[in-house]
Design a protein around this motif. Structure first.
Motif, mmCIF file in Angstrom:
data_model
loop_
_atom_site.group_PDB
_atom_site.id
_atom_site.type_symbol
_atom_site.label_atom_id
_atom_site.label_comp_id
_atom_site.label_asym_id
_atom_site.label_seq_id
_atom_site.Cartn_x
_atom_site.Cartn_y
_atom_site.Cartn_z
ATOM 1 N N ARG A 1 -68.735 134.985 3.190
ATOM 2 C CA ARG A 1 -68.654 136.447 3.071
ATOM 3 C C ARG A 1 -68.260 137.073 4.403
ATOM 4 N NH1 ARG A 1 -73.727 136.042 0.260
ATOM 5 N NH2 ARG A 1 -73.503 136.360 -1.996
ATOM 6 N N ALA A 2 -68.821 136.564 5.492
ATOM 7 C CA ALA A 2 -68.538 137.117 6.811
ATOM 8 C C ALA A 2 -67.078 136.953 7.204
ATOM 9 C CB ALA A 2 -69.433 136.461 7.865
ATOM 10 N N GLN A 3 -66.392 135.965 6.612
ATOM 11 C CA GLN A 3 -64.977 135.736 6.893
ATOM 12 C C GLN A 3 -64.084 136.337 5.812
ATOM 13 O OE1 GLN A 3 -63.971 134.421 9.815
ATOM 14 N NE2 GLN A 3 -66.153 134.379 10.339
ATOM 15 N N VAL B 1 -69.080 129.652 -11.263
ATOM 16 C CA VAL B 1 -68.200 128.719 -11.956
ATOM 17 C C VAL B 1 -68.660 128.632 -13.410
ATOM 18 C CG1 VAL B 1 -67.414 126.328 -12.110
ATOM 19 C CG2 VAL B 1 -67.724 127.408 -9.870
ATOM 20 N N PRO B 2 -67.827 129.001 -14.372
ATOM 21 C CA PRO B 2 -68.226 128.960 -15.781
ATOM 22 C C PRO B 2 -68.737 127.583 -16.190
ATOM 23 C CG PRO B 2 -66.140 130.104 -15.536
ATOM 24 C CD PRO B 2 -66.441 129.495 -14.202
ATOM 25 N N GLY B 3 -69.899 127.563 -16.834
ATOM 26 C CA GLY B 3 -70.453 126.306 -17.309
ATOM 27 C C GLY B 3 -71.215 125.522 -16.276
ATOM 28 N N ASP B 4 -71.265 126.007 -15.022
ATOM 29 C CA ASP B 4 -71.983 125.290 -13.964
ATOM 30 C C ASP B 4 -72.731 126.299 -13.113
ATOM 31 O OD1 ASP B 4 -72.958 123.612 -12.051
ATOM 32 O OD2 ASP B 4 -71.088 122.523 -11.735
ATOM 33 N N PRO B 5 -73.929 126.683 -13.529
ATOM 34 C CA PRO B 5 -74.666 127.722 -12.807
ATOM 35 C C PRO B 5 -75.114 127.313 -11.420
ATOM 36 C CG PRO B 5 -76.048 126.706 -14.500
ATOM 37 C CD PRO B 5 -74.660 126.196 -14.719
ATOM 38 N N GLY B 6 -75.033 126.036 -11.100
ATOM 39 C CA GLY B 6 -75.452 125.587 -9.776
ATOM 40 C C GLY B 6 -74.372 125.651 -8.726
ATOM 41 N N VAL B 7 -73.176 126.128 -9.102
ATOM 42 C CA VAL B 7 -72.033 126.111 -8.196
ATOM 43 C C VAL B 7 -71.397 127.491 -8.112
ATOM 44 C CG1 VAL B 7 -69.738 125.135 -7.763
ATOM 45 C CG2 VAL B 7 -71.566 123.677 -8.632
ATOM 46 N N VAL B 8 -71.012 127.878 -6.909
ATOM 47 C CA VAL B 8 -70.310 129.147 -6.662
ATOM 48 C C VAL B 8 -68.916 128.808 -6.139
ATOM 49 C CG1 VAL B 8 -70.279 131.288 -5.333
ATOM 50 C CG2 VAL B 8 -72.464 130.341 -6.151
ATOM 51 N N ARG B 9 -67.905 129.456 -6.686
ATOM 52 C CA ARG B 9 -66.543 129.292 -6.160
ATOM 53 C C ARG B 9 -66.323 130.326 -5.056
ATOM 54 N NH1 ARG B 9 -61.362 127.244 -7.354
ATOM 55 N NH2 ARG B 9 -59.672 128.572 -6.591
ATOM 56 N N VAL B 10 -65.913 129.848 -3.906
ATOM 57 C CA VAL B 10 -65.636 130.696 -2.753
ATOM 58 C C VAL B 10 -64.128 130.739 -2.547
ATOM 59 C CG1 VAL B 10 -65.853 130.880 -0.246
ATOM 60 C CG2 VAL B 10 -67.831 130.223 -1.618
ATOM 61 N N ARG B 11 -63.602 131.941 -2.401
ATOM 62 C CA ARG B 11 -62.175 132.119 -2.113
ATOM 63 C C ARG B 11 -62.044 133.011 -0.900
ATOM 64 N NH1 ARG B 11 -58.605 136.262 -3.082
ATOM 65 N NH2 ARG B 11 -56.395 135.663 -3.084
ATOM 66 N N ILE B 12 -61.313 132.517 0.122
ATOM 67 C CA ILE B 12 -61.094 133.290 1.342
ATOM 68 C C ILE B 12 -59.599 133.581 1.474
ATOM 69 C CG2 ILE B 12 -61.360 133.340 3.852
ATOM 70 C CD1 ILE B 12 -63.597 131.310 3.581
ATOM 71 N N PRO B 13 -59.186 134.827 1.220
ATOM 72 C CA PRO B 13 -57.772 135.174 1.389
ATOM 73 C C PRO B 13 -57.367 135.035 2.860
ATOM 74 C CG PRO B 13 -58.945 136.846 0.126
ATOM 75 C CD PRO B 13 -59.987 135.955 0.739
ATOM 76 N N LEU B 14 -56.123 134.611 3.091
ATOM 77 C CA LEU B 14 -55.639 134.435 4.468
ATOM 78 C C LEU B 14 -54.543 135.444 4.779
ATOM 79 C CD1 LEU B 14 -55.420 130.531 4.503
ATOM 80 C CD2 LEU B 14 -57.276 131.970 5.374
ATOM 81 N N LEU C 1 -67.026 128.364 13.717
ATOM 82 C CA LEU C 1 -65.903 127.869 14.508
ATOM 83 C C LEU C 1 -65.043 126.906 13.697
ATOM 84 C CD1 LEU C 1 -64.390 127.622 17.170
ATOM 85 C CD2 LEU C 1 -66.087 125.945 17.916
ATOM 86 N N LEU C 2 -65.678 126.006 12.959
ATOM 87 C CA LEU C 2 -64.920 125.074 12.123
ATOM 88 C C LEU C 2 -64.130 125.817 11.046
ATOM 89 C CD1 LEU C 2 -67.605 122.271 11.725
ATOM 90 C CD2 LEU C 2 -65.384 122.002 12.850
ATOM 91 N N LEU C 3 -64.773 126.790 10.394
ATOM 92 C CA LEU C 3 -64.085 127.531 9.344
ATOM 93 C C LEU C 3 -62.925 128.339 9.905
ATOM 94 C CD1 LEU C 3 -63.755 128.460 6.466
ATOM 95 C CD2 LEU C 3 -65.565 130.153 6.837
ATOM 96 N N GLN C 4 -63.116 128.992 11.039
ATOM 97 C CA GLN C 4 -62.030 129.757 11.642
ATOM 98 C C GLN C 4 -60.870 128.852 12.039
ATOM 99 O OE1 GLN C 4 -64.096 131.825 14.782
ATOM 100 N NE2 GLN C 4 -64.614 133.548 13.461
ATOM 101 N N SER C 5 -61.177 127.634 12.472
ATOM 102 C CA SER C 5 -60.117 126.684 12.822
ATOM 103 C C SER C 5 -59.323 126.282 11.591
ATOM 104 C CB SER C 5 -60.725 125.443 13.487
ATOM 105 O OG SER C 5 -61.406 125.789 14.676
ATOM 106 N N LEU C 6 -60.025 126.044 10.480
ATOM 107 C CA LEU C 6 -59.333 125.716 9.234
ATOM 108 C C LEU C 6 -58.479 126.887 8.759
ATOM 109 C CD1 LEU C 6 -62.180 123.897 7.255
ATOM 110 C CD2 LEU C 6 -60.269 122.841 8.461
ATOM 111 N N MET C 7 -59.023 128.098 8.845
ATOM 112 C CA MET C 7 -58.279 129.275 8.417
ATOM 113 C C MET C 7 -57.009 129.435 9.244
ATOM 114 S SD MET C 7 -61.504 131.897 7.918
ATOM 115 C CE MET C 7 -60.459 133.347 7.612
#
Length: 205
Positions: free
Chosen positions: A183-185, A192-205, A150-156
């Motif tokens: 992924r569901a949205q 993220v190059p150089g940081d294996p502990g982090v994933v970059r998430v991109r949600i097209p609108l 719900l929070l993510l959909q509100s931001l989107m």
């Protein structure tokens, strides 16, 4: 989320009318605009919470929410360990400008400064790139109710309204719930190059 009460329920109550049948009430999510407080229910429909904007009087509740977080929850939200936030941070987090920085909360009361906060969704708009960085937090006690979605959909929705073309975030690689939600949205995930502990998430609108 299985049970989200729309603004039609608020209107019905204000005018003394019974709300519409459940299938009609929960057919669609009501738009969220600054200043609105929209009622939301847990899956069993027995405990009402509220989706609304954050305000300055919410600072004590935000401090209590931070104090309830586990070290893992803090690391996943801020991408590193913290025992406390820098001086003045809580005050600033409760007073976004409403334009370039916007924030919604899942709260136990419709009125700011009352009750507890159980989740926060925040974004920072970059008009030059037409993208907004976002972050979500739902405390463990309220997980699994659909509040993150719900929070993510509100931001989107708000980002689209403000002309943004995407939301993006850096997410801890072990934050499976956030990665699944993205992924569901329609989100796209990339290391993220150089940081294996982090994933970059991109949600097209």
């Amino acid at each position: 989320m299985e049970m989200i009460e729309s603004r039609t329920i608020l209107d019905a109550r204000r005018h003394g009318r019974p709300p519409a049948p459940a299938m009609q009430r929960f057919a669609a999510q009501a738009p969220v605009h600054p200043g609105d407080a929209v009622p939301v229910l847990t899956r069993n429909g027995q405990h009402a919470l509220w989706l609304r904007n954050i305000h300055a009087p919410d600072q004590p509740a935000l401090e209590r929410l931070f104090a309830r977080l586990t070290p893992t929850e803090i690391r996943r939200r801020f991408l590193h360990s913290l025992s406390e936030l820098p001086p003045g941070a809580m005050q600033r987090l409760c007073a976004p400008d409403g334009t370039l920085e916007q924030a919604w909360v899942i709260a136990s009361a419709a009125q700011a400064g009352m009750g507890e906060l159980h989740g926060v969704g925040r974004m920072f708009l970059d008009t030059a790139s037409a993208g907004a960085e976002f972050a979500l937090l739902v405390e463990r006690a309220e997980a699994g109710q659909g509040y993150g979605r719900l929070l993510l959909q509100s931001l989107m929705q708000a980002a689209r309204h403000d002309g943004m073309h995407e939301l993006w975030s850096h997410v801890a690689h072990d934050n499976a719930a956030m990665l699944h939600l993205a992924r569901a949205q329609g989100g796209e995930l990339a290391r993220v190059p150089g940081d294996p502990g982090v994933v970059r998430v991109r949600i097209p609108l």
